[in-house]
Design an enzyme around this catalytic site. Structure first.
Site, short mmCIF file in Angstrom:
data_model
loop_
_atom_site.label_atom_id
_atom_site.label_comp_id
_atom_site.label_asym_id
_atom_site.label_seq_id
_atom_site.Cartn_x
_atom_site.Cartn_y
_atom_site.Cartn_z
N ASN A 1 0.84 -1.19 0.00
CA ASN A 1 0.00 0.00 0.00
C ASN A 1 0.87 1.24 0.00
OD1 ASN A 1 -0.31 1.93 2.51
ND2 ASN A 1 0.22 -0.10 3.31
N CYS B 1 6.49 5.79 8.32
CA CYS B 1 5.63 5.66 7.15
C CYS B 1 6.49 5.65 5.90
CB CYS B 1 4.63 6.81 7.05
SG CYS B 1 3.63 6.68 5.56
N LYS C 1 6.27 4.10 16.64
CA LYS C 1 6.14 2.99 15.69
C LYS C 1 7.46 2.81 14.95
CE LYS C 1 2.72 1.12 12.50
NZ LYS C 1 1.31 1.31 12.05
N THR D 1 5.30 -1.37 8.13
CA THR D 1 5.46 -2.19 6.92
C THR D 1 6.91 -2.19 6.42
OG1 THR D 1 4.88 -0.24 5.63
CG2 THR D 1 3.11 -1.79 6.12
#
Lengths: 313, 290
Positions: free
Chosen positions: A74, A134, A169, A197
């Site tokens: 994604n 991210c 994160k 991810t």
């Protein structure tokens, strides 16, 4: 033995009604999954809202998602209406009596992260997850996560602006995740999310173009589960030393997966891509988890956490 | 948002029939009573094609029978996911989410709905025509395909203005209900208009009186080049035009913002989710089709 083991967990000073935490980016701004008949927020310890920046962001052009073997890529690009809009227009309408909602803060500079923290400080979110990993935005994001000192600077910048738990994160793409964990804990992080991810790509062989418009995307789903378990294992020692909890995540789709994460050291269990397999998986997972705990004569989820048996010291 | 609560059902849909048609087309009938009871034309279901696949596949609904609790789907096996779906046998169960999405607005009884479908974009048009027939609505169906049509056809008993007399075949289930339909193909199929389906619709619209044409609304689903042509026809005759879109999709319930399309609303660019903000959008909001 009771037939209902205690599934509540304490995490960074918060009490979660179950260990399940819905991950940022998979569940919009908290209400989308209530569209599904049978959805129950009471199965959920906390819902982490979509990544939020100071100003609104449109996100990336499509294609944004693509299926890969046992997973998906994604590159949404942090589409969000901005922190003030979220606090003023979305949070007041969420069912805070049913579960907790956490923010997910993003920025392109430590100052922007700090401002986002300040805005969420005066809101009903009970914690703020810091997204320094991210992979899908051009500035900030994973660039902070891959540099342990930059990661720590982001946490330091946010810390004075909020009394809420800060959960950092961590990126699996960084060279030394344990070192990043140590530095963000020393900078004031109250918890760790492990892992975000992995960065990947896919190619359309007819057009020879990248399938994902952003070229690269974040890889998630069961294909990353072994990596996630290993990264939690690597992070666990430094986290335990500082008494900092880990929100373990990466490809969990059922109770067996959740038990593996707990054993390795996940104080709470993150659910993301698994919801795309089965939006009602959380209730089933909790049933399976209770069965497991009963079968192993464990009275609570917490007793399972970090119970890995190894031959090595 | 709150009024959407509990509107999507997760059902273990049992395959009742699964029929192969030429060109890797499949018609599947499943038992899914909750979806069958609530689905509206333009909505879709999200199927878990295999336990091994992370993402479901969105398939538009062709017809429902609320009394028998069945849902009919038409799809083409074009990728790995739909190929896995095509291997499902009668008696298998498939986890199915539905019904999903904003349906076509078919509520204005003063309108004639011109339903233009291409390939696997035909099913929502069949569903819309069935819905309008049941409510005394006015519609005409134009369907295009480059492979044999996956349903029974029969010569039409009615003439349609502007439509070449050689294009005589209609969709039987619609013809039997006196819902006019015509077919288009570039593959030399007997009884079909030779050419692209938007041109067939255009010939029809051009032959209507101004008064009749003004009542028309264009609804369309199909491949992008076809939707571009439909949008052009809509602009030429200044008719409201609604397009049903598809995009790579993950969650199917609005949570991930994976399946977006760019819109311009009041001068502002946005990405809207195809799954729950769509799949039906007014063409005028879509810069790609403007």
């Amino acid at each position: 033995m009771s037939n209902s083991p205690d599934l509540s967990v304490s995490f960074a000073g918060l009490t979660l009604q179950t260990p399940l935490v819905l991950l940022s980016g998979c569940v919009g701004f908290g209400e989308e999954y209530t569209r599904v008949e049978g959805w129950d927020n009471r199965n959920i310890g906390a819902v982490i809202l979509k990544g939020t920046t100071l100003e609104p962001r449109m996100g990336n052009a499509p294609h944004r998602v693509y299926e890969t073997p046992s997973g998906m890529l994604n590159a949404i690009g942090l589409q969000n209406p901005g922190a003030r809009y979220v606090v003023e227009n979305i949070l007041p309408n969420l069912p805070h009596e049913q579960t907790q909602f956490w923010a997910n803060a993003n920025g392109t500079s430590p100052e922007e992260y700090a401002e986002v923290a300040r805005i969420f400080e005066d809101s009903p979110v009970t914690a703020i997850e810091i997204n320094i990993s991210c992979p899908n935005v051009k500035e900030g994001g994973v660039h902070f996560g891959n540099d342990p000192r930059m990661a720590a600077r982001v946490v330091e910048a946010m810390r004075p602006h909020t009394s809420k738990p800060l959960i950092t994160k961590l990126s699996p793409n960084s060279a030394d995740i344990a070192e990043t964990a140590r530095l963000v804990i020393e900078a004031g992080s109250d918890g760790l999310s492990v892992i975000n991810t992995l960065v990947g790509m896919a190619v359309d062989i007819e057009s020879r173009k990248p399938v994902i418009n952003n070229i690269s995307g974040g890889l998630s789903g069961p294909c990353i589960k072994p990596v996630a378990l290993w990264k939690i294992h690597q992070t666990r020692a430094v986290a335990a030393k500082h008494n900092i909890p880990i929100l373990g995540q990466g490809g969990i789709t059922n109770a067996k997966d959740a038990v593996e994460f707990a054993v390795v050291g996940a104080d709470a269990i993150g659910i993301g891509t698994g919801l795309f397999y089965d939006p009602l998986m959380c209730g089933k997972l909790l049933d399976g988890l209770s069965d497991y705990l009963n079968r192993h004569n464990l009275g609570s989820y917490t007793e399972l956490v970090g119970s890995l048996v190894t031959n090595k010291a | 948002m709150a009024n959407h609560q509990g509107t999507i059902f997760e059902e273990q849909a049992e395959v009742l029939a699964h029929i192969t048609h030429p060109g890797d087309q499949f018609v599947m009938r499943v038992k899914a009573p909750k979806t069958a009871a609530k689905a509206k034309p333009g909505q879709f279901v999200h199927l878990r094609v295999s336990d091994e696949r992370a993402l479901r596949r969105p398939i538009s609904i062709m017809l429902t029978d609320p009394e028998r609790g069945t849902v009919d789907l038409l799809y083409k096996a074009i990728g790995e996911g739909t190929r896995l779906l095509s291997e499902r046998k009668v008696g298998d169960t498939i986890p199915m989410l539905g019904p999903i999405g904003e349906p076509f607005d078919l509520s204005d009884t003063s309108k004639r709905y011109i339903l233009i479908g291409g390939g696997v974009g035909i099913p929502p048009m069949i569903f819309a025509a069935d819905h309008l027939y049941g409510r005394g609505g006015d519609c005409v169906v134009f369907a295009g395909s480059e492979v044999e049509f996956p349903f029974a056809l029969k010569p039409s008993a009615t003439l349609l203005p502007g439509v070449n007399g050689n294009a005589i075949l209609a969709i039987r289930s619609l013809e039997e209900r006196e819902v006019p339909s015509r077919l288009a193909s570039n593959a030399g199929l007997y009884g079909c208009y030779e050419g692209h389906v938007p041109n067939l619709a255009r010939d029809y619209l051009a032959a209507l009186s101004d008064e009749e044409r003004k009542r028309c609304v264009l609804l369309s689903c199909g491949p992008h080049p076809m939707l571009h042509a439909v949008a052009r026809v809509g602009r030429e005759f200044d008719l409201p035009t609604f397009l049903s879109l598809e995009e790579h999709m993950a969650c199917g319930i609005g949570g991930c913002a994976g399946c977006v399309v760019k819109t311009v609303e009041n001068g502002e660019e946005k990405y809207r989710r195809v799954c729950v903000d769509g799949p039906v959008f007014p063409a005028e909001l879509l810069p790609e089709f403007a």
